[in-house]
Design an enzyme around this catalytic site. Structure first.
Site, PDB file in Angstrom:
ATOM      1  CG  ASP A 211       4.700   4.963   1.547  1.00 29.45           C
ATOM      2  OD1 ASP A 211       4.034   4.031   1.068  1.00 29.45           O
ATOM      3  OD2 ASP A 211       4.898   5.089   2.771  1.00 29.45           O
ATOM      4  CB  SER A 235       3.667   0.497   3.523  1.00 30.81           C
ATOM      5  OG  SER A 235       3.018   1.675   3.098  1.00 30.81           O
ATOM      6  CD  GLN A 285       2.646   0.776  -0.422  1.00 29.71           C
ATOM      7  OE1 GLN A 285       1.459   1.065  -0.354  1.00 29.71           O
ATOM      8  NE2 GLN A 285       3.615   1.600  -0.024  1.00 29.71           N
TER       9      GLN A 285
END
Length: 298
Positions: A211, A235, A285
């Site tokens: 991430d 996110s 993502q």
């Protein structure tokens, strides 16, 4: 904070403690707060803790090979995160789990994870791109000190704080400048000290690190930065596929690209290679990426 507290070994001990969730009851776990954490919980921390919670409910001979997570609300560093695991399936080779992460009774993340008993099979993979050896690149500490003048003063302490995961790239300060760059970047990363031999922990650390760097890839063509107050980013969902064994305390190459951005969202993809060229994980993502009022999109 003492120098001993900031040693690589202490940083990794802190990360290991952070990710090793506490068992409260059958399929119910609690994730620790990050010491000194303020504001919003890092999304990679919630994903990694959720994965560790799911792993604790699965036979030790099965390792996670994929996870799909949706962020619903920002986590708050003032409270621990509670994880409830649902055992959906246990077959001959695969197990699937659902995890709900919540704070103060409110869900902040849903995640589905699949575990596989490792077996041999057909094999092919993408080729790792050429990249200078990580030992030939400046350390993260060195480049952060050299580029501090590009960082708003209110972020200086955050920017200089040592982290348990180190990244090295060809142009690490690109995201601090207003350059308009191609929507792709390659960076080496690793845990700053040995992690031990638990494969579940190495997978959780990879999920944690996946991430980082990723969401910023879709901002590169526009020359804007959240640190300068030009962007609002978060996110929205996050997926990781783990293909093969690896060590997260040895250098891994994270190759990211962004094929699309629009409508206030940006799509980002990543490939993670071991130092010997094996493709060990893939990442995808979609994130929120809004231009703040008064700023023009590049």
């Amino acid at each position: 904070m003492t120098e001993q507290d900031l040693s690589p070994e202490s940083l990794i001990q802190g990360l290991t403690t952070l990710l090793d969730v506490e068992t409260l009851d059958t399929d119910l776990y609690r994730g620790a707060r990050k010491p000194g954490g303020r504001g919003r919980v890092f999304g990679g921390q919630v994903i990694a803790q959720a994965l560790m919670a799911a792993s604790k409910s699965t036979d030790v001979d099965r390792v996670p090979h994929s996870l799909h997570a949706y962020f619903m609300r920002p986590g708050n560093e003032d409270f621990p995160v509670v994880y409830r695991v649902v055992r959906d399936y246990d077959g001959g080779s695969f197990s699937t789990r659902r995890v709900i992460a919540q704070q103060q009774g409110v869900p902040i993340l849903n995640m589905a994870a699949s575990f596989h008993k490792m077996e041999p099979g057909l094999s092919h993979q993408d080729t790792m791109p050429d990249m200078p050896d990580p030992d030939s690149l400046p350390s993260e500490t060195a480049w952060r000190q050299q580029t501090l003048h590009l960082v708003p003063e209110k972020f200086h302490s955050f920017f200089l704080t040592p982290r348990p995961i180190e990244f090295r790239s060809l142009d690490p300060a690109a995201w601090l400048r207003s350059d308009k760059l191609p929507p792709q970047q390659n960076s080496w990363f690793r845990a700053v000290a040995p992690l031990g031999d638990d494969p579940q922990l190495h997978r959780a650390v990879l999920a944690y690190a996946s991430d980082m760097q990723l969401l910023g890839t879709c901002a590169r063509p526009h020359g804007l930065s959240w640190m300068r107050g030009e962007l609002m980013t978060a996110s929205l969902d996050h997926a990781v596929w783990i293909h093969d064994d690896f060590r997260a305390d040895d250098w891994l190459l994270y190759c990211t690209d962004s094929p699309w951005a629009g409508r206030g969202r940006g799509m980002n993809r990543g490939k993670i290679f071991s130092r010997d060229g094996r493709l060990v994980a893939s990442v995808a993502q979609e994130g929120l990426i809004r231009v703040m009022k008064g700023r023009k999109e590049g």
